[in-house]
Enzyme design. Structure first.
Site, short mmCIF file in Angstrom:
data_model
loop_
_atom_site.label_atom_id
_atom_site.label_comp_id
_atom_site.label_asym_id
_atom_site.label_seq_id
_atom_site.Cartn_x
_atom_site.Cartn_y
_atom_site.Cartn_z
N SER A 1 0.83 -1.19 0.00
CA SER A 1 0.00 0.00 0.00
C SER A 1 0.88 1.26 0.00
O SER A 1 1.66 1.47 -0.91
CB SER A 1 -0.96 -0.04 1.19
N ASP B 1 -8.91 -4.75 -6.18
CA ASP B 1 -8.47 -3.82 -5.14
C ASP B 1 -8.57 -2.39 -5.68
O ASP B 1 -7.83 -1.99 -6.58
CB ASP B 1 -7.02 -4.16 -4.74
N HIS C 1 -7.76 -5.54 -0.29
CA HIS C 1 -6.52 -4.76 -0.14
C HIS C 1 -5.59 -5.33 0.92
O HIS C 1 -4.41 -4.97 0.96
CB HIS C 1 -6.86 -3.31 0.21
#
Length: 425
Positions: free
Chosen positions: A256, A313, A388
């Site tokens: 991320s 995602d 995610h």
């Protein structure tokens, strides 16, 4: 950016291959021809590997050609191994807002990897890394809870492979930089600063641009807390000098926000450190980072980037606009020519408009291993958080065979076929 703060995933060993569901022989016609079934490793021994001879290939020297689809088993192992280092960063971070050590690392450098669940990996942590937000805080923030005031937070670490057997298996001494995703209030606010900004203000207009919030977290520091950029440059230079007579590799991995910082750190290291070793990035669920000029500079540097992307995602589809030169050609080959022309015209219109403000035009970088949560047999539901989460990514890598052989579809066909076969008494 991490939407679920806790994960039960940590690998118990960084070198033991995860349990995998074998591809269905009844429905999968494509098998990885580059690997052969082998017996499981004996307890206490390293699994057989071709890494010592082919590690440069697995780290992108040939842009992972022929290794991604179908996914090579040794590359699968490497991706999961580096993912476990990122998971260790999450497990080591103190997420408890009421804790006096909130946003710090819970463990010492000597015990961090083992206490976070990565046993027997042969690596030793050498440096803790912190990221600092440049967002100015108002005076009234002093009356708010402490967790809202945290400006600098622990975001990852640098580790070096010191185990001789592991060095022999890998074919070189590896330096890994692992970075976690978004966790603190100011990190979330930095994510909202999504416009592109120049990496260096004194460069011409066509110079690389990256997301403002990511650049802020990478370059900002205080009197008592050096910037992430300074910490990384200092530690990488120290390690390169210390191990200058050995074959080295530098691998940066993150999830991320950590994925974005990993790519920016790779660009910075290649720009500022001459004669740096082979450098590769393995990122999980990263959002867009920079513009086309940024991508072009990364390619010129020879920085090798492998992005693990879950097509379900949403985080990987932000921020800004993503427009490529060849998009119109791809659309024009659609079956419905009328709709194709309409979409192509829309893309051309967007290109003309967004060029007026280059701060919103992003470009993907590196090479991509695209997966899908819908092919997973482990997920009970598909939502923003689960798609995610780092554990989802590692589970998908563990079960992926090829783009033409999704596990989920194969299992359904197998079960349907089995249910239609009459029982024999």
């Amino acid at each position: 950016m991490r939407l679920t703060f806790k994960s039960s995933f940590p690998f118990k060993s960084a070198w033991i291959s995860p349990r995998q569901k074998p591809p269905c022989r009844l429905c999968c016609a494509i098998l990885n021809k580059t690997t052969k079934p082998t017996k499981g490793p004996v307890k206490g021994e390293r699994p057989p590997s071709r890494l010592s001879k082919r590690w440069l290939e697995y780290h992108g020297t040939n842009n992972w050609e022929g290794l991604l689809d179908p996914l090579d088993d040794d590359l699968r192992h490497e991706i999961i191994r580096y993912g476990s280092f990122v998971e260790a960063a999450y497990q080591s971070f103190d997420f408890d807002p009421s804790s006096p050590t909130y946003a710090a690392c819970r463990y010492s450098k000597t015990s961090m990897l083992e206490r976070s669940g990565v046993y027997g990996c042969g690596y030793q942590v050498t440096k803790n890394l912190h990221a600092t937000s440049s967002i100015p805080l108002p005076r009234w923030i002093e009356r708010m809870p402490r967790w809202m005031q945290v400006q600098s937070s622990w975001i990852g670490y640098v580790a070096v492979c010191n185990d001789e057997k592991e060095i022999s298996r890998l074919g070189r001494r590896d330096i890994v930089i692992a970075l976690r995703g978004t966790a603190t209030c100011l990190e979330w606010l930095e994510n909202l600063r999504a416009t592109l900004t120049r990496c260096k203000e004194d460069h011409p207009n066509n110079e690389p641009m990256v997301e403002t919030g990511v650049l802020s977290l990478y370059t900002s520091g205080t009197i008592t807390r050096p910037s992430l950029q300074h910490l990384l440059q200092e530690e990488v230079l120290r390690l390169l000098r210390f191990y200058r007579d050995e074959p080295l590799s530098l691998t940066i991995t993150g999830h991320s926000l950590g994925a974005s910082l990993a790519i920016l750190a790779a660009y910075d290291i290649k720009t500022t450190i001459k004669h740096s070793p082979h450098l590769s990035v393995i990122s999980f669920g990263g959002p867009r980072v920079g513009n086309r000029s940024f991508r072009h500079h990364l390619e010129q540097q020879g920085t090798k980037i492998l992005r693990i992307v879950n097509s379900d995602d949403l985080i990987t589809k932000v921020p800004g606009f993503f427009v490529e030169d060849h998009d119109g050609d791809q659309v024009a080959r659609s079956d419905d020519e009328r709709n194709a022309n309409s979409v192509a015209n829309l893309i051309d219109w967007i290109q003309k408009r967004v060029k007026l403000d280059r701060r919103w035009v992003y470009a993907n970088v590196g090479h991509e291993l695209r997966l899908s949560s819908r092919d997973s047999l482990k997920l009970n539901s598909i939502n923003v958080a689960t798609c995610h989460d780092l554990q989802t990514y590692l589970d998908l890598v563990s079960g992926f065979v090829s783009s033409t052989c999704p596990f989920r579809a194969g299992a359904r066909r197998m079960l349907k076929k089995a249910s239609t076969i009459p029982s024999i008494k």
